[in-house]
Motif scaffolding. Sequence first.
Motif, PDB file in Angstrom:
ATOM      1  N   HIS A 182       0.860  -1.311  -0.053  1.00  0.00           N
ATOM      2  CA  HIS A 182      -0.260   0.237   0.090  1.00  0.00           C
ATOM      3  C   HIS A 182       1.009   1.056  -0.062  1.00  0.00           C
ATOM      4  O   HIS A 182       1.528   1.514   0.958  1.00  0.00           O
ATOM      5  CB  HIS A 182      -0.826  -0.054   1.326  1.00  0.00           C
ATOM      6  N   LEU A 183       1.142   1.817  -1.003  1.00  0.00           N
ATOM      7  CA  LEU A 183       2.094   2.875  -1.456  1.00  0.00           C
ATOM      8  C   LEU A 183       1.679   4.426  -0.878  1.00  0.00           C
ATOM      9  O   LEU A 183       0.572   4.608  -1.148  1.00  0.00           O
ATOM     10  CB  LEU A 183       2.613   2.821  -2.760  1.00  0.00           C
ATOM     11  N   LEU A 184       2.757   4.954  -0.089  1.00  0.00           N
ATOM     12  CA  LEU A 184       2.550   6.073   0.213  1.00  0.00           C
ATOM     13  C   LEU A 184       3.894   6.847  -0.065  1.00  0.00           C
ATOM     14  O   LEU A 184       4.981   6.815   0.501  1.00  0.00           O
ATOM     15  CB  LEU A 184       2.273   6.533   1.753  1.00  0.00           C
ATOM     16  N   VAL A 185       4.239   6.845  -1.363  1.00  0.00           N
ATOM     17  CA  VAL A 185       5.605   7.409  -2.067  1.00  0.00           C
ATOM     18  C   VAL A 185       5.251   8.274  -2.947  1.00  0.00           C
ATOM     19  O   VAL A 185       4.116   8.620  -3.399  1.00  0.00           O
ATOM     20  CB  VAL A 185       6.073   6.177  -2.658  1.00  0.00           C
ATOM     21  N   HIS A 186       6.344   9.128  -3.548  1.00  0.00           N
ATOM     22  CA  HIS A 186       6.211  10.065  -4.547  1.00  0.00           C
ATOM     23  C   HIS A 186       5.775   9.258  -6.043  1.00  0.00           C
ATOM     24  O   HIS A 186       6.035   8.252  -6.224  1.00  0.00           O
ATOM     25  CB  HIS A 186       7.535  10.532  -4.949  1.00  0.00           C
ATOM     26  N   PRO A 187       4.876  10.073  -6.802  1.00  0.00           N
ATOM     27  CA  PRO A 187       4.336   9.132  -7.968  1.00  0.00           C
ATOM     28  C   PRO A 187       5.443   8.890  -8.890  1.00  0.00           C
ATOM     29  O   PRO A 187       5.273   7.820  -9.554  1.00  0.00           O
ATOM     30  CB  PRO A 187       3.512  10.373  -8.655  1.00  0.00           C
ATOM     31  N   ALA A 188       6.402   9.268  -8.965  1.00  0.00           N
ATOM     32  CA  ALA A 188       7.637   8.949  -9.677  1.00  0.00           C
ATOM     33  C   ALA A 188       8.117   7.738  -9.158  1.00  0.00           C
ATOM     34  O   ALA A 188       8.944   6.934 -10.044  1.00  0.00           O
ATOM     35  CB  ALA A 188       8.688  10.138  -9.901  1.00  0.00           C
ATOM     36  N   LEU A 189       8.242   7.435  -8.184  1.00  0.00           N
ATOM     37  CA  LEU A 189       8.626   6.057  -7.478  1.00  0.00           C
ATOM     38  C   LEU A 189       7.809   4.703  -7.622  1.00  0.00           C
ATOM     39  O   LEU A 189       8.108   3.639  -7.647  1.00  0.00           O
ATOM     40  CB  LEU A 189       8.976   6.241  -6.003  1.00  0.00           C
ATOM     41  N   GLU A 190       6.503   5.119  -7.943  1.00  0.00           N
ATOM     42  CA  GLU A 190       5.631   3.945  -8.066  1.00  0.00           C
ATOM     43  C   GLU A 190       5.872   2.919  -9.036  1.00  0.00           C
ATOM     44  O   GLU A 190       5.742   1.606  -8.940  1.00  0.00           O
ATOM     45  CB  GLU A 190       4.267   4.450  -8.539  1.00  0.00           C
ATOM     46  N   LYS A 204       6.814   9.286  11.553  1.00  0.00           N
ATOM     47  CA  LYS A 204       6.682   9.449  12.851  1.00  0.00           C
ATOM     48  C   LYS A 204       5.196   9.813  13.185  1.00  0.00           C
ATOM     49  O   LYS A 204       4.664   9.245  14.232  1.00  0.00           O
ATOM     50  CB  LYS A 204       7.616  10.616  13.482  1.00  0.00           C
ATOM     51  N   ALA A 205       4.655  10.572  12.382  1.00  0.00           N
ATOM     52  CA  ALA A 205       3.117  10.914  12.586  1.00  0.00           C
ATOM     53  C   ALA A 205       2.207   9.614  12.503  1.00  0.00           C
ATOM     54  O   ALA A 205       1.604   9.305  13.150  1.00  0.00           O
ATOM     55  CB  ALA A 205       2.492  11.931  11.484  1.00  0.00           C
ATOM     56  N   LEU A 206       2.705   8.640  11.552  1.00  0.00           N
ATOM     57  CA  LEU A 206       1.810   7.527  11.383  1.00  0.00           C
ATOM     58  C   LEU A 206       2.134   6.417  12.729  1.00  0.00           C
ATOM     59  O   LEU A 206       1.221   5.774  13.047  1.00  0.00           O
ATOM     60  CB  LEU A 206       2.375   6.726  10.036  1.00  0.00           C
ATOM     61  N   GLU A 207       3.403   6.504  12.975  1.00  0.00           N
ATOM     62  CA  GLU A 207       3.772   5.603  14.169  1.00  0.00           C
ATOM     63  C   GLU A 207       2.911   6.164  15.475  1.00  0.00           C
ATOM     64  O   GLU A 207       2.587   5.206  16.051  1.00  0.00           O
ATOM     65  CB  GLU A 207       5.211   5.742  14.265  1.00  0.00           C
ATOM     66  N   PHE A 208       3.125   7.412  15.628  1.00  0.00           N
ATOM     67  CA  PHE A 208       2.318   7.881  16.816  1.00  0.00           C
ATOM     68  C   PHE A 208       0.752   7.749  16.826  1.00  0.00           C
ATOM     69  O   PHE A 208       0.321   7.168  17.542  1.00  0.00           O
ATOM     70  CB  PHE A 208       2.593   9.277  16.509  1.00  0.00           C
ATOM     71  N   ASP A 230       9.537   9.336   0.665  1.00  0.00           N
ATOM     72  CA  ASP A 230       9.533  10.731   0.507  1.00  0.00           C
ATOM     73  C   ASP A 230       8.420  11.070  -0.421  1.00  0.00           C
ATOM     74  O   ASP A 230       8.606  11.213  -1.706  1.00  0.00           O
ATOM     75  CB  ASP A 230      10.858  11.396   0.298  1.00  0.00           C
ATOM     76  N   ALA A 231       7.122  11.064  -0.071  1.00  0.00           N
ATOM     77  CA  ALA A 231       6.044  11.213  -1.390  1.00  0.00           C
ATOM     78  C   ALA A 231       5.767  12.708  -1.587  1.00  0.00           C
ATOM     79  O   ALA A 231       5.008  13.106  -2.311  1.00  0.00           O
ATOM     80  CB  ALA A 231       4.655  10.761  -0.378  1.00  0.00           C
ATOM     81  N   GLY A 232       6.512  13.379  -1.041  1.00  0.00           N
ATOM     82  CA  GLY A 232       6.423  15.200  -1.401  1.00  0.00           C
ATOM     83  C   GLY A 232       4.768  15.517  -1.238  1.00  0.00           C
ATOM     84  O   GLY A 232       4.283  15.350  -0.186  1.00  0.00           O
ATOM     85  N   PRO A 233       4.366  16.181  -2.276  1.00  0.00           N
ATOM     86  CA  PRO A 233       2.971  16.503  -2.447  1.00  0.00           C
ATOM     87  C   PRO A 233       2.061  15.521  -2.188  1.00  0.00           C
ATOM     88  O   PRO A 233       0.709  16.039  -1.886  1.00  0.00           O
ATOM     89  CB  PRO A 233       2.882  17.135  -3.859  1.00  0.00           C
ATOM     90  N   ALA A 234       2.075  14.183  -2.482  1.00  0.00           N
ATOM     91  CA  ALA A 234       1.344  13.023  -1.890  1.00  0.00           C
ATOM     92  C   ALA A 234       1.146  12.940  -0.588  1.00  0.00           C
ATOM     93  O   ALA A 234       0.341  12.212  -0.217  1.00  0.00           O
ATOM     94  CB  ALA A 234       1.739  11.851  -2.653  1.00  0.00           C
ATOM     95  N   PHE A 235       1.993  13.805   0.348  1.00  0.00           N
ATOM     96  CA  PHE A 235       1.558  13.594   1.786  1.00  0.00           C
ATOM     97  C   PHE A 235       0.321  14.530   2.323  1.00  0.00           C
ATOM     98  O   PHE A 235       0.574  15.626   3.088  1.00  0.00           O
ATOM     99  CB  PHE A 235       2.973  14.036   2.684  1.00  0.00           C
ATOM    100  N   CYS A 236      -0.650  14.325   1.689  1.00  0.00           N
ATOM    101  CA  CYS A 236      -1.767  15.236   1.978  1.00  0.00           C
ATOM    102  C   CYS A 236      -2.472  14.529   2.944  1.00  0.00           C
ATOM    103  O   CYS A 236      -2.468  13.032   3.150  1.00  0.00           O
ATOM    104  CB  CYS A 236      -2.769  15.452   0.635  1.00  0.00           C
ATOM    105  N   TYR A 237      -3.449  14.891   3.705  1.00  0.00           N
ATOM    106  CA  TYR A 237      -4.467  14.170   4.734  1.00  0.00           C
ATOM    107  C   TYR A 237      -5.132  13.034   4.165  1.00  0.00           C
ATOM    108  O   TYR A 237      -4.987  12.087   4.815  1.00  0.00           O
ATOM    109  CB  TYR A 237      -5.393  15.300   5.343  1.00  0.00           C
ATOM    110  N   GLU A 238      -5.894  13.059   3.067  1.00  0.00           N
ATOM    111  CA  GLU A 238      -6.211  12.033   2.519  1.00  0.00           C
ATOM    112  C   GLU A 238      -5.324  10.545   2.646  1.00  0.00           C
ATOM    113  O   GLU A 238      -5.932   9.642   2.989  1.00  0.00           O
ATOM    114  CB  GLU A 238      -6.904  12.307   1.177  1.00  0.00           C
ATOM    115  N   ASN A 239      -4.191  11.006   1.916  1.00  0.00           N
ATOM    116  CA  ASN A 239      -3.409   9.870   1.823  1.00  0.00           C
ATOM    117  C   ASN A 239      -2.745   9.291   3.037  1.00  0.00           C
ATOM    118  O   ASN A 239      -2.714   8.150   3.324  1.00  0.00           O
ATOM    119  CB  ASN A 239      -2.178  10.275   0.900  1.00  0.00           C
TER     120      ASN A 239
END
Length: 257
Positions: free
Chosen positions: A86-94, A160-164, A112-121
């Motif tokens: 289940h990917l939370l990565v930069h689109p270029a890495l997919e 860290k946020a996901l871990e927390f 490092d998902a860059g702009p893909a680090f949005c709340y929804e994702n």
Amino acid sequence: MAQTVLLDVSGVLYQGSRAVPGAVQALSRLRAAGRQVRCLTNSTRQPKRRIMGKLRDLGFGIQPEEVFTPVAAALAWLERTGHSPHLLVHPALEEEFQDCKGGGPPAVVVGDAGPAFCYENMNRAFRVLLEGAPLLALADNRVFMDEDGRLSLDAGPFIKALEFASAAKPKLFGKPDPEFFRAAVASTGCSPQQAAMIGDDAESDVAGALAAGLAAGYLVRTGKYRDGDETRFDPQPTATAADVLEAVDRLLAQDGA
């Protein structure tokens, strides 16, 4: 004597679209002295093929087997365990994950998902973790030197946020994971005690390498380096150099080359 030299890539060999002054020469000196070279990068905004292309375009004679990325280790883990990413990565890495088998239990893979680090994702990944999925961290760096010459948030704060939030313990695949360094050294047939690291990140590159058992760790004052970094983390660097060329010169002089 350091028979194998590990080098960070971004901030050490190149910065942005340009090679760090003296970096191509530094690599040539290492090869001329009979040292084996491995490049270790935590960069997860682009696939390995683009990293290789950039290194070659800038004049570095690097071969694919000399470049180690966290993605390769994560892909091996997914294949071994039967998990689906289940990917939370930069689109270029997919594209790196396009051949992964589906149908297995999910594992949340964060780079490092860059702009893909949005709340929804982030929230979508959080919910998958709540269902028991493992959390795979391609890297956990705090910051990186961005194209504009300023520091930007790297993947670490988001992991860290996901871990927390989920209480999931991340499994790390990039620096400073000791196995990442040891795998790169082992690929040359040497032991960690016969290897040295050159990096611009005092925590992930240098302290990580020394904690993994490498004989030496050189911190360069390029890339993300900031004044005082050499004393912020333990173990502290073997030495601090202005750039990779000076670090190589000092390493070879120390070895009597």
